[in-house]
Design a protein around this motif. Structure first.
Motif, PDB file in Angstrom:
ATOM      1  N   UNK A  45       6.196 -23.819 -10.625  1.00 26.48           N
ATOM      2  CA  UNK A  45       7.582 -22.703  -9.926  1.00 26.48           C
ATOM      3  C   UNK A  45       7.695 -22.555  -8.360  1.00 26.48           C
ATOM      4  N   UNK A  46       8.863 -23.298  -8.208  1.00 24.53           N
ATOM      5  CA  UNK A  46       9.144 -22.372  -6.822  1.00 24.53           C
ATOM      6  C   UNK A  46      10.652 -22.787  -6.066  1.00 24.53           C
ATOM      7  N   UNK A  47      11.306 -21.542  -5.930  1.00 23.92           N
ATOM      8  CA  UNK A  47      12.282 -22.051  -4.809  1.00 23.92           C
ATOM      9  C   UNK A  47      11.725 -22.227  -3.223  1.00 23.92           C
ATOM     10  N   UNK A  48      12.309 -23.345  -2.481  1.00 25.92           N
ATOM     11  CA  UNK A  48      12.513 -24.342  -1.291  1.00 25.92           C
ATOM     12  C   UNK A  48      14.095 -23.743  -0.940  1.00 25.92           C
ATOM     13  N   UNK A  49      13.537 -23.538   0.704  1.00 27.33           N
ATOM     14  CA  UNK A  49      14.226 -23.339   1.579  1.00 27.33           C
ATOM     15  C   UNK A  49      14.248 -24.228   2.526  1.00 27.33           C
ATOM     16  N   UNK A  50      15.769 -25.221   3.128  1.00 30.27           N
ATOM     17  CA  UNK A  50      15.354 -25.970   4.433  1.00 30.27           C
ATOM     18  C   UNK A  50      15.966 -24.606   4.988  1.00 30.27           C
ATOM     19  N   UNK A  51      15.878 -24.982   6.443  1.00 32.18           N
ATOM     20  CA  UNK A  51      16.937 -24.949   7.281  1.00 32.18           C
ATOM     21  C   UNK A  51      16.684 -25.650   8.229  1.00 32.18           C
ATOM     22  N   UNK A  52      17.749 -26.859   8.943  1.00 31.57           N
ATOM     23  CA  UNK A  52      17.150 -27.428  10.083  1.00 31.57           C
ATOM     24  C   UNK A  52      19.134 -27.781  11.264  1.00 31.57           C
ATOM     25  N   UNK A  53      18.613 -28.133  12.234  1.00 35.55           N
ATOM     26  CA  UNK A  53      19.464 -28.563  12.886  1.00 35.55           C
ATOM     27  C   UNK A  53      19.945 -30.169  12.997  1.00 35.55           C
ATOM     28  N   UNK A  91      11.359 -37.793   7.987  1.00 33.82           N
ATOM     29  CA  UNK A  91      11.214 -39.715   8.158  1.00 33.82           C
ATOM     30  C   UNK A  91      13.545 -40.975   8.500  1.00 33.82           C
ATOM     31  N   UNK A  92      13.710 -40.146   7.545  1.00 31.74           N
ATOM     32  CA  UNK A  92      14.975 -39.923   7.294  1.00 31.74           C
ATOM     33  C   UNK A  92      16.721 -39.601   7.722  1.00 31.74           C
ATOM     34  N   UNK A  93      15.949 -38.239   8.388  1.00 33.64           N
ATOM     35  CA  UNK A  93      16.970 -37.992   9.067  1.00 33.64           C
ATOM     36  C   UNK A  93      16.969 -38.003  10.185  1.00 33.64           C
ATOM     37  N   UNK A  94      15.843 -37.108  10.933  1.00 30.37           N
ATOM     38  CA  UNK A  94      15.566 -37.313  12.271  1.00 30.37           C
ATOM     39  C   UNK A  94      15.944 -36.122  12.815  1.00 30.37           C
ATOM     40  N   UNK A 118       8.840 -28.738  11.860  1.00 29.54           N
ATOM     41  CA  UNK A 118       8.940 -29.845  12.905  1.00 29.54           C
ATOM     42  C   UNK A 118      10.233 -29.994  14.195  1.00 29.54           C
ATOM     43  N   UNK A 119       9.731 -30.200  15.235  1.00 25.85           N
ATOM     44  CA  UNK A 119      11.010 -29.965  15.752  1.00 25.85           C
ATOM     45  C   UNK A 119      11.295 -28.938  16.978  1.00 25.85           C
TER      46      UNK A 119
END
Length: 128
Positions: A45-53, A91-94, A118-119
């Protein structure tokens, strides 16, 4: 079943960024991520945290939810699943920049957090 069919047929999709002239950051938390240990078969079990620009596209939330639920019965290591998810998001959002943190619940007295980026992150000046 309806939910299982939705998860099986789900794919990551995006929509056009409504404001490409401004750098902004999106944060998304998924506190109920699950997959299975490839060695024991026990659930992780995990909590995933995504941050992106975002660049020109924004990830669609329901599609992310269905995509992440597809890992529920999959035997995959913490490191592999974290890298697979960020690779698929890229891959889908660049995005201009993206970070994924996978904070797995302790099991057997071991707590693991995997963080991948990444980036290049553009600094945002926020005045509150």
């Amino acid at each position: 079943m309806y939910g299982e069919r939705e998860i099986k047929n789900g794919t990551l999709i995006c929509f056009p960024n409504p404001n490409t002239s401004r750098d902004y950051e999106i944060s998304i938390d998924f506190p109920e991520f699950t997959c299975k240990c490839p060695f024991s078969g026990y659930p992780d079990f995990a909590t995933l945290r995504v941050k992106y620009q975002p660049n020109t596209k924004v990830l669609e939330l329901k599609a992310i939810k269905l995509y992440l639920n597809s890992f529920r019965e999959r035997k995959i290591s913490h490191e592999e699943v974290t890298n697979k998810i960020i690779d698929d998001f890229i891959k889908v959002s660049d995005p201009k920049w993206i970070q994924l943190e996978a904070d797995f619940n302790p099991r057997g007295n071991v707590h693991t957090t995997i963080r991948v980026c990444h980036g290049k992150r553009n600094n945002l000046e926020l005045i509150l």
